[in-house]
Design a protein around this motif. Structure first.
Motif, PDB file in Angstrom:
ATOM      1  N   GLN A 171     -11.004  -1.010   3.322  1.00 53.37           N
ATOM      2  CA  GLN A 171     -10.007  -1.104   4.386  1.00 53.37           C
ATOM      3  C   GLN A 171      -8.686  -1.605   3.801  1.00 53.37           C
ATOM      4  OE1 GLN A 171     -11.274  -4.065   7.257  1.00 53.37           O
ATOM      5  NE2 GLN A 171      -9.125  -4.410   7.817  1.00 53.37           N
ATOM      6  N   ILE A 172      -7.588  -1.056   4.327  1.00 57.64           N
ATOM      7  CA  ILE A 172      -6.270  -1.579   3.944  1.00 57.64           C
ATOM      8  C   ILE A 172      -5.866  -2.545   5.056  1.00 57.64           C
ATOM      9  CG2 ILE A 172      -3.852  -0.969   3.530  1.00 57.64           C
ATOM     10  CD1 ILE A 172      -5.004   1.922   2.933  1.00 57.64           C
ATOM     11  N   ASP A 173      -5.517  -3.781   4.689  1.00 51.54           N
ATOM     12  CA  ASP A 173      -5.104  -4.743   5.725  1.00 51.54           C
ATOM     13  C   ASP A 173      -3.635  -4.518   6.037  1.00 51.54           C
ATOM     14  OD1 ASP A 173      -7.555  -6.138   6.152  1.00 51.54           O
ATOM     15  OD2 ASP A 173      -7.317  -6.925   4.119  1.00 51.54           O
ATOM     16  N   ARG A 174      -3.406  -3.669   7.021  1.00 51.24           N
ATOM     17  CA  ARG A 174      -2.029  -3.368   7.422  1.00 51.24           C
ATOM     18  C   ARG A 174      -1.530  -4.441   8.382  1.00 51.24           C
ATOM     19  NH1 ARG A 174       0.274   0.764   5.307  1.00 51.24           N
ATOM     20  NH2 ARG A 174      -1.002   2.408   4.413  1.00 51.24           N
ATOM     21  N   ALA A 205      -5.776   0.346  -5.910  1.00 50.76           N
ATOM     22  CA  ALA A 205      -6.964   0.038  -5.088  1.00 50.76           C
ATOM     23  C   ALA A 205      -8.073   1.064  -5.353  1.00 50.76           C
ATOM     24  CB  ALA A 205      -6.577   0.033  -3.612  1.00 50.76           C
ATOM     25  N   HIS A 207       0.954   4.244   6.713  1.00 50.95           N
ATOM     26  CA  HIS A 207       1.617   4.733   5.500  1.00 50.95           C
ATOM     27  C   HIS A 207       2.889   5.471   5.887  1.00 50.95           C
ATOM     28  CE1 HIS A 207       0.565   8.946   6.034  1.00 50.95           C
ATOM     29  NE2 HIS A 207      -0.653   8.578   6.339  1.00 50.95           N
ATOM     30  N   ALA A 214       0.848  -1.202   0.000  1.00 48.81           N
ATOM     31  CA  ALA A 214       0.000   0.000   0.000  1.00 48.81           C
ATOM     32  C   ALA A 214       0.880   1.247   0.000  1.00 48.81           C
ATOM     33  CB  ALA A 214      -0.947  -0.023   1.196  1.00 48.81           C
ATOM     34  N   GLU A 235      -5.574   7.251   0.703  1.00 54.66           N
ATOM     35  CA  GLU A 235      -6.210   6.536   1.823  1.00 54.66           C
ATOM     36  C   GLU A 235      -7.573   7.138   2.147  1.00 54.66           C
ATOM     37  OE1 GLU A 235      -2.529   4.591   4.294  1.00 54.66           O
ATOM     38  OE2 GLU A 235      -3.765   6.101   5.257  1.00 54.66           O
ATOM     39  N   LEU A 251      -1.884   1.814  -3.596  1.00 54.95           N
ATOM     40  CA  LEU A 251      -3.054   2.594  -3.154  1.00 54.95           C
ATOM     41  C   LEU A 251      -3.844   3.100  -4.355  1.00 54.95           C
ATOM     42  CD1 LEU A 251      -1.510   4.637  -0.187  1.00 54.95           C
ATOM     43  CD2 LEU A 251      -3.321   2.922  -0.021  1.00 54.95           C
ATOM     44  N   ASP A 305      -0.595  -4.694   3.460  1.00 55.45           N
ATOM     45  CA  ASP A 305       0.737  -4.092   3.592  1.00 55.45           C
ATOM     46  C   ASP A 305       1.328  -4.523   4.920  1.00 55.45           C
ATOM     47  OD1 ASP A 305       2.215  -1.421   2.119  1.00 55.45           O
ATOM     48  OD2 ASP A 305       2.945  -2.055   4.097  1.00 55.45           O
ATOM     49  N   ARG A 360      -8.466  -7.253  -2.266  1.00 51.41           N
ATOM     50  CA  ARG A 360      -7.866  -7.020  -0.948  1.00 51.41           C
ATOM     51  C   ARG A 360      -6.565  -6.271  -1.170  1.00 51.41           C
ATOM     52  NH1 ARG A 360     -10.010  -7.301   4.026  1.00 51.41           N
ATOM     53  NH2 ARG A 360     -11.654  -8.835   4.013  1.00 51.41           N
ATOM     54  N   ILE A 361      -6.267  -5.310  -0.306  1.00 49.74           N
ATOM     55  CA  ILE A 361      -4.952  -4.653  -0.359  1.00 49.74           C
ATOM     56  C   ILE A 361      -4.287  -4.868   0.996  1.00 49.74           C
ATOM     57  CG2 ILE A 361      -6.119  -2.390  -0.023  1.00 49.74           C
ATOM     58  CD1 ILE A 361      -3.559  -1.136  -1.367  1.00 49.74           C
TER      59      ILE A 361
END
Ligand SMILES: Cc1cc2nc3c(=O)[nH]c(=O)nc-3n(C[C@H](O)[C@H](O)[C@H](O)COP(=O)(O)OP(=O)(O)OC[C@H]3O[C@@H](n4cnc5c(N)ncnc54)[C@H](O)[C@@H]3O)c2cc1C
Length: 573
Positions: free
Chosen positions: A129-132, A24, A43, A16, A120, A21, A38, A35-36
């Protein structure tokens, strides 16, 4: 994400950073299930890539965040060159603004952390949602109800410091995972090229110019300094005129090269004046890093039409011209619509469309890596002759040849701006770009970026990013656009009528048609597209990423259909 039954999605984006990003954001516009992930907690907070070029701003404009980006950054006003501490060159970047080449005719300085925040926020507004803290560990191919899928093994560190293994299955895997890409490594794709000897330092700090009074100092001036000791650039950061905040980036001063200890801000602070032969003071460091740069590009941007590499995972080069992040954004813009059309069945199922991603983008990367390499090598070479040329001849070439040429010859100015701003990138050689014989010598060719059309009744051809209906199917960004320019008095109307009707009948699920008749209000569009008011008109098919796919004056249905149906499905209405 569940740990037992693997979730199935259309696309997994690994990484991401700015590239992942943007991909996405674009896939979300198409309504693709993705799915994204990171591995990092958040960030970047570092300024890193600072320069956002016009082409990237045009892309941001498609997301409706172009103007917001401009508000968050600083528009560079001029570019000054100091050779051995003496100012020998000043290019007023404003001169580039006189022509109507783009909505964003300037160079924007915007910290990468802010660019990432903008993306974002866009995703957040769409509830994505970003799966961090989720790291891609591995992937392999599995069979799922007779479908070949890619199974990604991911370590999720969110609730467990040791990491919990989870699986996600996907049709497509996009590696936007930076220079050390796991996706690229696991595919065993080579990443040939070299690492430069020079190490660069990057500092965000406050700068006091002791050799210039406040009145002499130009606001929003990007400065580069060349001396025997090396090269150093100063970029003004937001509000720098009030708080003197700058990005300082340069080669490590010679006297520090021999030291084996880790370089600190204080080391640069002590010798910066000597390094650039000017009286300046650096203080209050906000962030510092050192890095070695490379020039490399991957052997192929895609593998089996299922795996794709984008951004730094596919190409890395010296920071000359600030093109790194910008090129990654364009990779994402090129791939997103092709992936979406394929997943949604709008492209026919033979991967012809997806293949063009590698063909189009690898050319751009090769050209970029080679050109930035030549400039960087010239700027940093320790060869005596090159040093002499660089420090003693180059300033005069700039001052007496380059600067006047840019000032007085608009054609050269346009060419220069198109090159640095990346709006000149074209896909003439792509299989997807077809120009019929009658238009081959014309101003606009297939593969060109759509020209920016400015008219007094506002931008008629902006193909607006705003979708007021909240109905994703109506969103103009997910369509091709057929632009038909006609002079009603001259046109062979039957042929044109049948051509447009055919497209309406068979491709209206993919193509929106816009007809413009010659008038005072529209004459600028005719001019920019090189269509003579007394001609029989012309049609230009524009891709969702704003490149011209097909152009014709003959309106030959058979010819168009042979081309278009090779990639896209027909739907008789
Ligand atoms: C110190 C520094 C200074 C720079 N300065 C400049 C500059 O002045 N100008 C310029 O143009 N460029 C500069 N760059 C380069 C610029 O930052 C990159 O070109 C840009 O970030 C590329 O974006 P990207 O999204 O392709 O990759 P990245 O920004 O590298 O993002 C990759 C993402 O993938 C994630 N990731 C990696 N592996 C995995 C995995 N296995 N699983 C899950 N996630 C993973 C990472 O956490 C990261 O968030 C600089 C870079 C650095 C490091």
């Amino acid at each position: 994400m569940s740990s037992s039954i693997p979730e199935i999605v259309d696309v997994v984006i690994v990484g991401a950073g700015p590239t992942g990003l943007l991909l996405a954001c674009l896939l979300s516009i198409y309504g693709i299930k993705f799915r994204i992930i990171d591995k990092s907690v958040d960030h970047t907070t570092q300024s890193r890539a600072l320069v956002v070029h016009a082409r990237s701003l045009e892309i941001l404009d498609q997301l409706g965040i172009g103007n917001e980006a401009v508000r968050c950054g600083e528009i560079a006003k001029s570019f000054s060159g100091f050779f051995h501490g003496k100012k020998r060159l000043e290019v007023d970047i404003n001169i580039l603004r006189t022509r109507n080449l783009t909505k964003y005719p300037y160079i924007l300085i915007l910290e990468q952390s802010k660019t990432e925040e903008l993306f974002e926020d866009f995703l957040l507004k769409r509830n994505i949602q970003i799966d961090r803290q989720c790291e891609l560990i591995n992937f392999n191919e599995v069979c799922n109800n007779n479908n070949e899928l890619i199974e990604c093994t991911i370590k999720d560190y969110r609730d467990n410091i040791e990491g919990k293994l989870i699986k996600i299955r996907t049709k497509y895997l996009c590696g936007c995972d930076g220079a050390h890409s796991k996706v690229r490594q696991n595919l065993k794709l080579s990443f040939p090229g070299n690492t430069y000897e020079e190490t660069l330092f990057v500092i965000d700090c406050h700068v006091k110019f002791l050799d210039q009074s406040k009145n002499e100092k130009i606001i929003n001036d990007v400065e580069f300094n060349l001396t025997k000791s090396g090269i150093c650039l100063l970029f003004p950061l937001k509000d720098h005129e009030n708080d003197n905040r700058y990005r300082v980036i340069g080669t490590i001063p010679h006297e520090l090269l021999k030291s084996s200890k880790e370089l600190k801000f204080e080391d640069i602070q002590l010798c910066i004046s000597k390094h650039i032969e000017r009286k300046i003071e650096l203080y209050n460091s906000l962030w510092m890093s050192t890095y070695r740069t490379h020039h490399r590009y991957v052997e192929s941007f895609s593998f089996n039409n299922k795996y794709f590499l984008l951004g730094d995972a596919a190409h890395i080069h010296s920071p000359v011209g600030g093109q790194g992040m910008n090129t990654g954004l364009q990779d994402a813009f090129n791939l997103a619509w092709k992936l979406a059309f394929t997943i949604q069945g709008k492209a026919i199922n033979n991967n012809q469309l997806l293949k063009t991603y590698n063909d189009e983008r690898i050319r751009v990367a090769k050209d970029l890596v080679n050109s930035t390499d030549r400039i960087f090598a010239f700027m940093t070479s320790s060869n005596y002759i090159i040093q002499f040329l660089r420090l003693n001849i180059l300033p005069y070439i700039y001052q007496w040849i380059f600067s006047p040429l840019l000032n007085y010859i608009s054609f050269l100015r346009d060419a220069f701006f198109k090159r640095i701003s990346m709006i000149g990138i074209q896909y003439h050689h792509s299989e997807l770009s077809i120009t019929t014989e009658d238009l081959k010598k014309d101003k606009i060719q297939s593969g060109d970026r759509i020209p920016y059309v400015y008219t007094h009744s506002d931008n008629l051809l902006s193909l607006e990013s705003t979708n007021n209906n909240n109905n994703d199917d109506d969103d103009s960004r997910i369509y091709f656009h057929l632009l038909v320019l006609i002079d009603p008095k001259r046109v062979n109307s039957n042929k044109l009528f049948l051509f447009v009707k055919f497209i309406q009948d068979y491709y209206s699920h993919l193509i929106k048609i816009h007809e413009f008749q010659y008038s005072e209000d529209t004459k600028e569009i005719f001019h920019v597209f090189g269509v003579n008011k007394n001609s029989e008109g012309a049609a230009f098919l524009i891709r969702p990423d704003q490149y011209i796919a097909y152009c014709t004056k003959t309106f030959d249905i058979q010819h168009f259909n042979t081309y278009f149906s090779k990639y896209f499905s027909q739907r008789r209405v």
